[in-house]
Enzyme design. Structure first.
Site, PDB file in Angstrom:
ATOM      1  CD  GLU A   1      -2.794   1.375   2.379  1.00 47.93           C
ATOM      2  OE1 GLU A   1      -3.708   2.208   2.335  1.00 47.93           O
ATOM      3  OE2 GLU A   1      -2.575   0.669   3.385  1.00 47.93           O
TER       4      GLU A   1
ATOM      5  CE  LYS B   1      -6.578   0.176   1.616  1.00 52.20           C
ATOM      6  NZ  LYS B   1      -7.198  -0.288   2.863  1.00 52.20           N
TER       7      LYS B   1
END
Length: 296
Positions: free
Chosen positions: A177, A214
């Protein structure tokens, strides 16, 4: 085998991933949004009791089901607690058929070179071993990018993939992420550099290995299609990043193949003061809107 079944569910299932992983720094804000002020608790222990109560209330809602929710990201404290008399990850997987993930990062370092890399994660192997005692499928770790600084973004991506390889070696699925801050004045330039770096690092992954990504919803529709289609990417999920739920869902619809993994936008409108029916209706509305946007 749990892992293989979970892999198939994330790969082929219809739905989104609920991010229920606010940790030390973000918990007071999450509780405040839920109608719980710092006057309602005296220390961290009481604070985490209250946030677990909120998460358990969400997870035990009938509408929080595998027809629309594929997975849920947990904070370590949540993983070690129980919901309905079972360890949280077991409850999610065994009772709800929802795939549990674990947030493993320890927060962000000070900003430098236009980014915040992750703080060191001491005893990561021990934490991963602990996660393996539960039916946890994967992990998540977050960095933040503010400026299109070539060196800074490379630092973020290099660190993310180094940690991802450690996680893969333990037989867990990493969610990488590298968030691009939605208020960045040069957001699209950050995204251009980030995508190029991620594509390069994917090539260095061992044959047969995959990661999840992400990412912040991009400025340009369909911008991450190359990553969505990449054989070394299991799934690309979107963070809400401070957008309202409606705005985040509208942006998500412009990016087919990405699914939501919202945190703030997911719990928007929930309150401790709501009756069980009001609470259930509010969370059902949220789940439905995010599910529909993730289906596009």
């Amino acid at each position: 085998m749990d892992y293989q079944k979970q892999l198939e569910q994330i790969k082929n299932g219809s739905g989104f991933i609920a991010a229920l992983d606010q940790s030390g720094g973000s918990t007071p804000k999450a509780l405040e949004n839920y109608g719980v002020t710092d006057a309602d608790y005296n220390n961290d222990e009481e604070m985490f009791d209250l946030v677990h109560e909120m998460r358990a209330r969400i997870m035990t809602c009938d509408c929080f089901d595998d027809k629309r929710v594929l997975g849920a990201i947990l904070f370590e404290d949540t993983m070690e607690r129980e919901v309905n008399g079972k360890p949280t990850a077991n409850y999610l997987w065994e009772d709800k058929n929802i795939v549990p993930f674990l947030k493993v990062d320890k927060g962000l370092a000070e900003q430098m070179s236009g980014v915040q890399v992750m703080r060191p994660i001491p005893n990561l192997d021990l934490l991963l071993d602990k996660a393996k005692n539960y039916p946890v499928f994967g992990t998540k770790m977050r960095s933040v990018i503010y400026e299109p600084n070539v060196d800074g973004i490379e630092l973020v991506v290099q660190q993310q993939f180094d940690v991802a390889k450690q996680i893969l070696s333990k037989g867990l699925m990493p969610i990488v992420e590298p968030e691009v801050n939605i208020d960045s004045a040069e957001k699209h330039d950050c995204e251009l550099l980030l995508k190029a770096d991620i594509l390069r690092h994917l090539e260095y992954l061992d044959e047969g290995h995959q990661v999840m990504l992400k990412l912040t919803l991009p400025e340009e529709s369909g911008f991450y299609q190359q990553l969505i289609d990449h054989p070394k990417v299991l799934k690309v999920v979107a963070l809400s990043g401070g957008y309202s739920r409606h705005k985040a869902c509208e942006k998500l619809k412009q990016n087919p193949g990405m699914i939501a993994s919202f945190s703030r936008a997911f719990t928007e409108g929930l309150s401790k003061q709501q009756s069980d029916k009001e609470f259930a209706d509010t969370i059902n509305t949220s789940i439905e809107e995010i599910y529909e946007a993730s289906k596009v």
